[in-house]
Scaffold this motif. Sequence first.
Motif, PDB file in Angstrom:
ATOM      1  N   ASP A 188       6.503  -9.623   4.496  1.00 55.81           N
ATOM      2  CA  ASP A 188       5.317  -9.536   5.340  1.00 55.81           C
ATOM      3  C   ASP A 188       5.136  -8.090   5.799  1.00 55.81           C
ATOM      4  O   ASP A 188       6.032  -7.506   6.412  1.00 55.81           O
ATOM      5  CB  ASP A 188       5.470 -10.461   6.552  1.00 55.81           C
ATOM      6  CG  ASP A 188       4.192 -10.542   7.367  1.00 55.81           C
ATOM      7  OD1 ASP A 188       3.103 -10.432   6.775  1.00 55.81           O
ATOM      8  OD2 ASP A 188       4.284 -10.711   8.591  1.00 55.81           O
ATOM      9  N   GLU A 189       3.961  -7.531   5.500  1.00 57.22           N
ATOM     10  CA  GLU A 189       3.639  -6.139   5.842  1.00 57.22           C
ATOM     11  C   GLU A 189       4.740  -5.203   5.336  1.00 57.22           C
ATOM     12  O   GLU A 189       5.362  -4.452   6.094  1.00 57.22           O
ATOM     13  CB  GLU A 189       3.449  -5.987   7.355  1.00 57.22           C
ATOM     14  CG  GLU A 189       2.318  -6.804   7.926  1.00 57.22           C
ATOM     15  CD  GLU A 189       0.966  -6.442   7.314  1.00 57.22           C
ATOM     16  OE1 GLU A 189       0.843  -5.346   6.739  1.00 57.22           O
ATOM     17  OE2 GLU A 189       0.040  -7.261   7.396  1.00 57.22           O
ATOM     18  N   ASN A 238      -6.173  -8.083   9.485  1.00 62.74           N
ATOM     19  CA  ASN A 238      -5.240  -8.740  10.396  1.00 62.74           C
ATOM     20  C   ASN A 238      -5.792 -10.096  10.821  1.00 62.74           C
ATOM     21  O   ASN A 238      -7.002 -10.295  10.897  1.00 62.74           O
ATOM     22  CB  ASN A 238      -5.000  -7.874  11.638  1.00 62.74           C
ATOM     23  CG  ASN A 238      -4.066  -6.718  11.338  1.00 62.74           C
ATOM     24  OD1 ASN A 238      -3.206  -6.837  10.479  1.00 62.74           O
ATOM     25  ND2 ASN A 238      -4.250  -5.605  12.026  1.00 62.74           N
ATOM     26  N   ALA A 290       5.557  -1.394   6.440  1.00 62.85           N
ATOM     27  CA  ALA A 290       4.801  -1.075   7.658  1.00 62.85           C
ATOM     28  C   ALA A 290       5.713  -0.433   8.697  1.00 62.85           C
ATOM     29  O   ALA A 290       6.933  -0.521   8.643  1.00 62.85           O
ATOM     30  CB  ALA A 290       4.177  -2.351   8.216  1.00 62.85           C
ATOM     31  N   THR A 349      -3.625  -8.615   0.206  1.00 67.55           N
ATOM     32  CA  THR A 349      -4.185  -7.646   1.140  1.00 67.55           C
ATOM     33  C   THR A 349      -5.332  -8.305   1.892  1.00 67.55           C
ATOM     34  O   THR A 349      -5.871  -9.319   1.468  1.00 67.55           O
ATOM     35  CB  THR A 349      -4.700  -6.404   0.389  1.00 67.55           C
ATOM     36  OG1 THR A 349      -5.596  -6.823  -0.648  1.00 67.55           O
ATOM     37  CG2 THR A 349      -3.557  -5.630  -0.229  1.00 67.55           C
ATOM     38  N   THR A 371       0.357  -6.712   2.650  1.00 67.05           N
ATOM     39  CA  THR A 371       0.340  -5.290   3.013  1.00 67.05           C
ATOM     40  C   THR A 371      -1.046  -4.883   3.475  1.00 67.05           C
ATOM     41  O   THR A 371      -2.040  -5.545   3.186  1.00 67.05           O
ATOM     42  CB  THR A 371       0.757  -4.422   1.811  1.00 67.05           C
ATOM     43  OG1 THR A 371       0.754  -3.051   2.200  1.00 67.05           O
ATOM     44  CG2 THR A 371      -0.206  -4.612   0.654  1.00 67.05           C
ATOM     45  N   HIS A 372      -1.076  -3.746   4.225  1.00 65.95           N
ATOM     46  CA  HIS A 372      -2.340  -3.134   4.605  1.00 65.95           C
ATOM     47  C   HIS A 372      -2.662  -1.912   3.735  1.00 65.95           C
ATOM     48  O   HIS A 372      -3.759  -1.370   3.778  1.00 65.95           O
ATOM     49  CB  HIS A 372      -2.294  -2.670   6.076  1.00 65.95           C
ATOM     50  CG  HIS A 372      -2.523  -3.782   7.045  1.00 65.95           C
ATOM     51  ND1 HIS A 372      -1.520  -4.347   7.781  1.00 65.95           N
ATOM     52  CD2 HIS A 372      -3.657  -4.440   7.382  1.00 65.95           C
ATOM     53  CE1 HIS A 372      -2.019  -5.303   8.552  1.00 65.95           C
ATOM     54  NE2 HIS A 372      -3.313  -5.373   8.325  1.00 65.95           N
TER      55      HIS A 372
END
Length: 782
Positions: free
Chosen positions: A411-412, A333, A415, A330, A444-445
């Motif tokens: 990736d992500e 960006n 999302a 985490t 991930t965010h």
Amino acid sequence: MNQRILHVLEYKKIIEQLAEQAASSLGKERALALKPSIELEEVTQWQKETDEAAQVIRLKGYIPLGGIFDIKPSIKRTTIGGVLSAFECLDIASTIYGGKQLKRFVEEMEEPEMPILRGLVEGIVPLTELERKIRNCIDEHGGVMDGASDKLRTIRSKIRTSESRVRDKMETFTRSKSNMLSDAIVTIRNERYVLPVKQEYRGSIGGIVHDQSASGATLFIEPQVVVDLNNQLQESKVQERQEVERILTELSLAISEEQSLLYSNVEILAYVDFMFARAKLGSEMKAAMPTMNDEGRIHLKQARHPLIDPEEVVPNDIDLGVDFTSIVITGPNTGGKTVTLKLLGLFTLMAQSGLQVPAMDGCELAVFEQVYADIGDEQSIEQSLSTFSSHMTNIVEILKHVHERTLVLFDELGAGTDPQEGAALAMSILDEVVGRRARVVATTHYPELKAYGYNREGVTNASVEFDIQTLKPTYRLLIGVPGRSNAFEISRRLGLEEPIIETAKQQVGVDSQSVENMIASLEASTRNAERDYDIAEETLTKAEELYRDLQTQWKQFEEKRERLYTKAETKAEKAVEKARHEAEEIVQQLRQMKNQAEIKDHELIEARKALDETKPNLANKKKTSKKPVSKQEDKELRPGDEVKLLTLNQQGVILEQTSSNEFQVQVGAMKVKAKRNDLEFVKAQQPYKEKPMATVKGKGYHVKTELDLRGERYEEALNQLEKYIDDALLANYPRVSIIHGKGTGALRTAVQNYAKNHRQVDSYRAGGMNEGGSGVTVLELR
């Protein structure tokens, strides 16, 4: 490997760099066709080949691979009866020579540990006879030489003669009729010598018109008088072409006869070039050979993405497959999460292709049957967009094939949709992949996934570091520490008013705030631990170097002492031998005077015996002569007594009695063993009386209970220590303190090593808090 994965991870760019390192088109062709292998044995062999080639480059700086061409199409044409051109024949000769040069280079190498390269070049057959035949016929510019055959030499001689005669005839026209010519030169049209004649003088020259200028003002005329000569010249040139064709046909046939060996040589040369292209790429990247396994273990130290500018790339450490099999990263960006994913995937593909990876020595990578990556194109170099649907399509396809020998890069994850649903979906997908024992790295965010690593076995959190002071990511990966929100800190740095920030903090739950505080504490602890580790590693390195230096100096000291002792013995031997020789001469003179004086034979024999016994008992002699000592030889000797060592004519102190008739004696800085009859008693040991603050003076051995060596040189300190311990033993001290200070620790190590090897030192320890700490070593004496 899936072509899409190779594209996403930018494997093709590495292959293009590899092809640029090849020295020939053969090596380049192999480089461009390289694909990762999924067999551990094959990958390990490739890595060994690359490492061996890298060793040659390090040792020699180069490998001779010049002059090698792809001659396979030419060889194939000869097998079906085709005739090669002179240049094609020359390329074959050059390739044969290149193979011979490589074979000679490897055979003359002194380094024995090159089994792969030596095994390859053993298969190269030096076709010297074929090369010589081609070189004798074709020059370095690709022309067939006159000496290729006697007939060709004769024909070309005839051609030169004919050309000379034609030119002579033509030049008579340029001199006598220059006013009729556009230029006073001889030129060629349709392979025949002609003159540039003005249009109006066409009838005056006569002959055959072969061409005219664009304006029509000039005609190119072959005078009638040289027509026959030109005809003869053309006939000779036709004969020349026919003879050259015959020679090339003969060479092509000879090449065809060696086709199998030529093919074999070319394949070996191509593979060697390919090997060294891999090594050169590794050298350019400052790469290391990874240890390969098929158990999913990955250990990378200071790994650098090979497609990022070396001046800007940030090295990172990555571990996977031992304590945990999955990592959830985490962070903000543009912080480097996607670069980390691509680095891990690209390193795996490179290693499975036999390429070294840009990381520190000791790195380890696993061989996977498949590498799957769902990496958003918005993070790729092309900067194109991706939708939730396309992500899910990729993930669905990945889930069909995942097993324990796959590496999955998300990736992500989750999302592009509702945060709650996306987070739940991400955790469910991770559970499925982790449950199949695949190796997983996901970015991930979602804050919900920060707790995922703590609640799942085999999963750990990671984050990319963010510098609050500069408001920029550092691109450093912190494994074991989840990412945290920096919104409040960033807002404060950008000038947002404090009341607004405080109001916002109140909207955040207590649990969320506690988690953020915990993450901040973990980040600080991780940074401190890394800093302390670096300091400890540097200190350990310096200590190891210092220990090696001390070992070397101690060895040199021992060798020097032994040389001096041997030199002293040799000198003493020579002196005694000289005295004995002189005494022998005196005995001979006395014998000659026997009749003149009343000297009896037994007296001469006794005199000679006495002279023989004057030879000293040297330590390095096994058989010694005994000399009668003084009447005190029957006196009992004890440790601490002062004696005279007769063999060296030096005074010393008895340290101990090693046997019934042998003693160990301290003579200056030396300890020697001596027989009782080689020692002469001087005086007994004086009883020790405590004298506060006394120093080592005279022969009373009144010493302090401590010795200060601070500021002393290494050898001088050892000499003082050796003498002091002997004096302390004579003083019957149970323990003494050696003050050496802290400094670099060199004196402390020397004192403790000496104490460890001293027979009279029972044990040693560092000083206590009230004794000077690590700046003092306390010796317990026997």
